[in-house]
Motif scaffolding. Structure first.
Motif, PDB file in Angstrom:
ATOM      1  N   ARG A 197     135.322  13.543  56.483  1.00  0.00           N
ATOM      2  CA  ARG A 197     135.460  14.732  55.794  1.00  0.00           C
ATOM      3  C   ARG A 197     133.970  15.479  55.264  1.00  0.00           C
ATOM      4  O   ARG A 197     134.108  16.574  55.284  1.00  0.00           O
ATOM      5  CB  ARG A 197     136.179  14.382  54.397  1.00  0.00           C
ATOM      6  N   LEU A 198     133.139  14.583  54.946  1.00  0.00           N
ATOM      7  CA  LEU A 198     131.725  15.018  54.463  1.00  0.00           C
ATOM      8  C   LEU A 198     131.138  15.902  55.722  1.00  0.00           C
ATOM      9  O   LEU A 198     130.598  16.705  55.512  1.00  0.00           O
ATOM     10  CB  LEU A 198     130.921  14.090  53.795  1.00  0.00           C
ATOM     11  N   GLU A 208     135.062   9.131  47.906  1.00  0.00           N
ATOM     12  CA  GLU A 208     134.663  10.578  47.940  1.00  0.00           C
ATOM     13  C   GLU A 208     133.874  10.898  46.708  1.00  0.00           C
ATOM     14  O   GLU A 208     132.740  11.339  46.666  1.00  0.00           O
ATOM     15  CB  GLU A 208     135.623  11.492  48.257  1.00  0.00           C
ATOM     16  N   PRO A 234     131.570  19.866  46.119  1.00  0.00           N
ATOM     17  CA  PRO A 234     132.634  20.031  45.268  1.00  0.00           C
ATOM     18  C   PRO A 234     132.469  19.505  43.915  1.00  0.00           C
ATOM     19  O   PRO A 234     131.607  18.796  43.642  1.00  0.00           O
ATOM     20  CB  PRO A 234     133.609  19.061  46.253  1.00  0.00           C
ATOM     21  N   ARG A 239     130.822  22.475  59.253  1.00  0.00           N
ATOM     22  CA  ARG A 239     131.563  23.583  59.142  1.00  0.00           C
ATOM     23  C   ARG A 239     130.622  24.769  58.486  1.00  0.00           C
ATOM     24  O   ARG A 239     130.664  25.937  58.749  1.00  0.00           O
ATOM     25  CB  ARG A 239     132.957  23.416  58.553  1.00  0.00           C
ATOM     26  N   ALA A 240     130.023  24.341  57.127  1.00  0.00           N
ATOM     27  CA  ALA A 240     129.389  25.293  56.350  1.00  0.00           C
ATOM     28  C   ALA A 240     127.991  25.403  56.774  1.00  0.00           C
ATOM     29  O   ALA A 240     127.031  25.968  56.040  1.00  0.00           O
ATOM     30  CB  ALA A 240     129.482  24.881  54.955  1.00  0.00           C
ATOM     31  N   LYS A 262     132.364  17.006  58.348  1.00  0.00           N
ATOM     32  CA  LYS A 262     132.969  18.208  58.785  1.00  0.00           C
ATOM     33  C   LYS A 262     132.841  19.363  57.770  1.00  0.00           C
ATOM     34  O   LYS A 262     132.547  20.593  58.117  1.00  0.00           O
ATOM     35  CB  LYS A 262     134.625  18.117  58.569  1.00  0.00           C
ATOM     36  N   TRP A 263     132.641  19.024  56.475  1.00  0.00           N
ATOM     37  CA  TRP A 263     132.267  19.921  55.330  1.00  0.00           C
ATOM     38  C   TRP A 263     131.021  20.363  55.566  1.00  0.00           C
ATOM     39  O   TRP A 263     130.608  21.593  55.661  1.00  0.00           O
ATOM     40  CB  TRP A 263     132.435  19.302  54.080  1.00  0.00           C
TER      41      TRP A 263
END
Length: 327
Positions: free
Chosen positions: A68-69, A227, A246, A75-76, A71-72
């Protein structure tokens, strides 16, 4: 003869896998010369912060979080504001063989990867899948300043942070603050964990490492807790742009306990007298909790915290740690 209740027979728990094994194929090449390791460096100096997962190949919650991290971040197109951030999928070969139909089978392939982090083992002649991978990761580990190693638990236990024996690690665990309970311990007789590696364990370095035992294997709350622990470390280290992170959830004040006794099974007949849950507090000193052959295992003090009792424990392995809360 012991005038005690009958021993509780240990049975392996039947545990459902309630999270999906992530597809890590896009992350396997890595980007820093080591398969499964991703590193992002800022122009401004700062600490090297690392998050590691799947040291045990079946503890897939950590892989979910790092997936998840990553991808975050990708992606950004995020990059650290200072220092360096590294995310590592450790025991890739054991993870690749994970099967939800037999989820406890791939904790490791040849040996526990979280018992090989001494200089004697890493520099020695022995060979195994896990030692080969630890040696591959060692140059990277030698540059890490702050480390959170992500784990989960098979036997029922309250989540906790293990901080090894140094004050700097205890301070790091308390600063992360989730899970709430931080346990300072001396590790295992069977070998050194990643957090016990010399760079982190020496008092003459500032480098510190903690092990996050985030909850039950294969459950979404465990993933969420991991997370949040990772995000708290990133906030604490100040290496990522604050506005890009986040939000972190509120948590109760952390508390520290120091291990007063580590019980290593000396026989094949080690057995607790009843089912104990990790995090349970035994109110009275000298309470009989287990038998190891004919040897009685008793609590060494009042208000004794049981740390990750393991009912099915092989001889020579840690059965339980007992700890005292400290201010």
């Amino acid at each position: 003869m012991h005038d005690i209740p009958g021993r509780s027979p240990a049975r392996p728990p039947t545990v459902a896998v309630n999270i999906a094994r992530p597809d890590l194929r896009r992350w396997l090449p890595g980007n820093c010369g080591i398969p499964g390791a991703w590193s992002f460096t800022a122009d401004a100096p700062g600490p090297h912060v690392a998050l590691t997962a799947i040291v045990h190949g079946n503890e897939i919650a950590g892989a979910v979080v790092l997936d998840r991290l990553l991808k975050w971040i990708t992606r950004a197109s995020l990059r650290p504001a200072r220092g360096r951030l590294t995310l590592v999928f450790c025991n890739l070969e054991a993870f690749a063989r994970f099967d939800a139909g037999d989820p406890t089978a791939t904790r490791f392939l040849d040996e526990d990867m979280n018992r090989v982090w001494s200089e004697t083992e890493l520099d020695g002649p022995r060979r195994s899948v896990e030692l080969r991978r630890a040696r591959e990761l060692r140059p990277l580990v030698d540059s890490i300043d702050l480390l959170a190693d992500l784990h989960s638990m098979l036997w029922q236990s309250d989540p906790l942070i293990l901080a090894g024996s140094t004050d700097k690690a205890a301070r790091l665990g308390l600063a992360i603050g989730l899970p709430q309970t931080v346990v300072a311990d001396a590790g295992h007789t069977g070998g050194r964990r990643l957090i016990d590696y010399a760079r982190f364990a020496r008092p003459d370095t500032d480098a510190a490492a903690v092990l996050v035992e985030a909850g039950d294997h294969w459950e979404e709350p465990t993933v969420q807790r991991m997370e949040q622990a990772c995000l708290r470390l990133l906030h604490l280290a100040g290496i990522m742009p604050p506005q890009a992170l986040p939000p972190i959830a509120p948590a109760p004040p952390p508390r520290l306990a120091r291990v007063s006794r580590t019980v290593t099974a000396a026989t094949r007949s080690f057995a607790f007298l009843r089912d104990f849950r990790g995090g349970e507090v035994i109110p009275h000193a000298n309470t009989l909790i287990a038998l190891d052959g004919e040897a009685e295992i008793r609590t060494p003090h009042d208000d004794c915290l049981l740390v990750m009792p393991t009912p099915m424990v092989p001889r020579g392995h840690t059965a339980v740690r007992m700890a005292r809360f400290v201010s």
